[in-house]
Design a protein around this motif. Sequence first.
Motif, PDB file in Angstrom:
ATOM      1  N   THR A  74       0.941  -1.162   0.059  1.00  0.00           N
ATOM      2  CA  THR A  74       0.021   0.007   0.041  1.00  0.00           C
ATOM      3  C   THR A  74       0.807   1.161   0.064  1.00  0.00           C
ATOM      4  OG1 THR A  74      -0.162   0.418   2.461  1.00  0.00           O
ATOM      5  CG2 THR A  74      -1.607  -1.205   1.645  1.00  0.00           C
ATOM      6  N   ARG A 122       1.394   3.002   2.257  1.00  0.00           N
ATOM      7  CA  ARG A 122       2.201   3.115   3.755  1.00  0.00           C
ATOM      8  C   ARG A 122       3.293   1.989   3.864  1.00  0.00           C
ATOM      9  NH1 ARG A 122      -3.011   3.522   4.370  1.00  0.00           N
ATOM     10  NH2 ARG A 122      -3.354   1.208   4.807  1.00  0.00           N
ATOM     11  N   THR A 123       3.463   1.132   2.598  1.00  0.00           N
ATOM     12  CA  THR A 123       4.585   0.119   2.868  1.00  0.00           C
ATOM     13  C   THR A 123       5.828   1.020   2.645  1.00  0.00           C
ATOM     14  OG1 THR A 123       2.713  -1.413   1.645  1.00  0.00           O
ATOM     15  CG2 THR A 123       5.384  -2.014   1.873  1.00  0.00           C
ATOM     16  N   ARG A 136       7.343   0.062  -6.952  1.00  0.00           N
ATOM     17  CA  ARG A 136       6.787   1.078  -5.742  1.00  0.00           C
ATOM     18  C   ARG A 136       7.920   1.480  -4.729  1.00  0.00           C
ATOM     19  NH1 ARG A 136       1.530  -0.618  -5.074  1.00  0.00           N
ATOM     20  NH2 ARG A 136       1.393   1.123  -3.552  1.00  0.00           N
TER      21      ARG A 136
END
Length: 412
Positions: free
Chosen positions: A183, A185-186, A217
């Motif tokens: 996500t 927030r990862t 990401r």
Amino acid sequence: MTTPTEHDAGRADNPGPGPRPHPRPLLNRRLAEFGTTIFAEMSALAQKTGAINLGQGFPDTDGPEEVREAAVRALRDGRGNQYPPGPGVPELRTAVADHQLGRYGLSFDPDTEVLVTAGATEAIAASLLALVEPGDEVVALEPYYDSYAACIALAGGTRVPVTLRPHEGRYVLDLDELRAAVTPRTRLILLNSPHNPTGTVLSRAELAAVAALAVERDLLVVTDEVYEHLVFDGEHVPLASFPGMRERTVTISSAGKTFSFTGWKVGWITASPALVAAVRGAKQFLTYVSAGPFQYAVAEALRLPAAYFTALRDDLRAKRDLLSAGLADAGFEVYRPAGTYFVTTDIRPLGESDGFAFCRALPERCGVVAVPNAVFYDHREQGAPFVRFAFCKRTEVIQDATARLKTLAGGA
């Protein structure tokens, strides 16, 4: 007239002289869920009952005599008896860099890209404390080595498990599930291959997919590769060797599993200068330094001839096969590992489903200790029927244990 102090002395919210009750538990709330490790519990049970301990992953024989003598020589020569350099002794850092280059073609500067730690466990702790802040999510493969969850919690991060599931005799990674777990927030992925406790060794294709996701990401990756030399089927490929991963990966390994000196607690990380500096910033406030004389010995161990590593692998492969066959004969469903020290089994063919209850009763039932895999899961129900056995023991010990385990299936 009663003074306020006298009047208040008997009130429940003012107990007067003596120790006041603590307003909260003594243990940091971030650690409250973990309690005593399962390894301590099961090893104590083995000692209490005299059972064969196939629970905790430590050998029952020492490693090479020449490596032990190298430690003795360092002690006698006064090398490492005082504080060694914070990053580790130069001899070991150079040996680690040479190992990574010779084995995997990965070039690291021993002065800026290698950091020696108090075993892999401290390397994991220092890496997570350095790189994770409160609110960050850490994706980890489940089941996981128990310190992962505790270290993520200490850093204030949130662990996001991606479950390895048994399929056709091995545990497999669902790459779609891994992608879905990431996500905004990862912060990082915590990867372990060869994998404890399942024994899975991720393939080149699986690792390439993890690497592509990390690059896409913009994620950091911490890889625990302590079983790098204990691969029986397939090959070990460092994640840092994939495109785009050299600058975003902290690679962790150690001497304990490779050289059978687990009590020395000598580990290391290799990474870019920026990542090493970050991890060192946390590590300096943990142990600062450790295992001075042993560092010199491990430097020599890493330069042992290739025949040593081949013999170690072949010996443990034979023990894997011996224990796996014995467990199958005893009625377990066996997931034969591609690497590590461990065999995971399913106890449901024995009419059991609760790994905790099974392992706590096993020493009295047949004189063997194992570990319930459920302790390695956030989703305890996923691991409930699985039990782990270690085969890093002498052949005669494994033979004795499998003979005892046959009584579970009504054997002689």
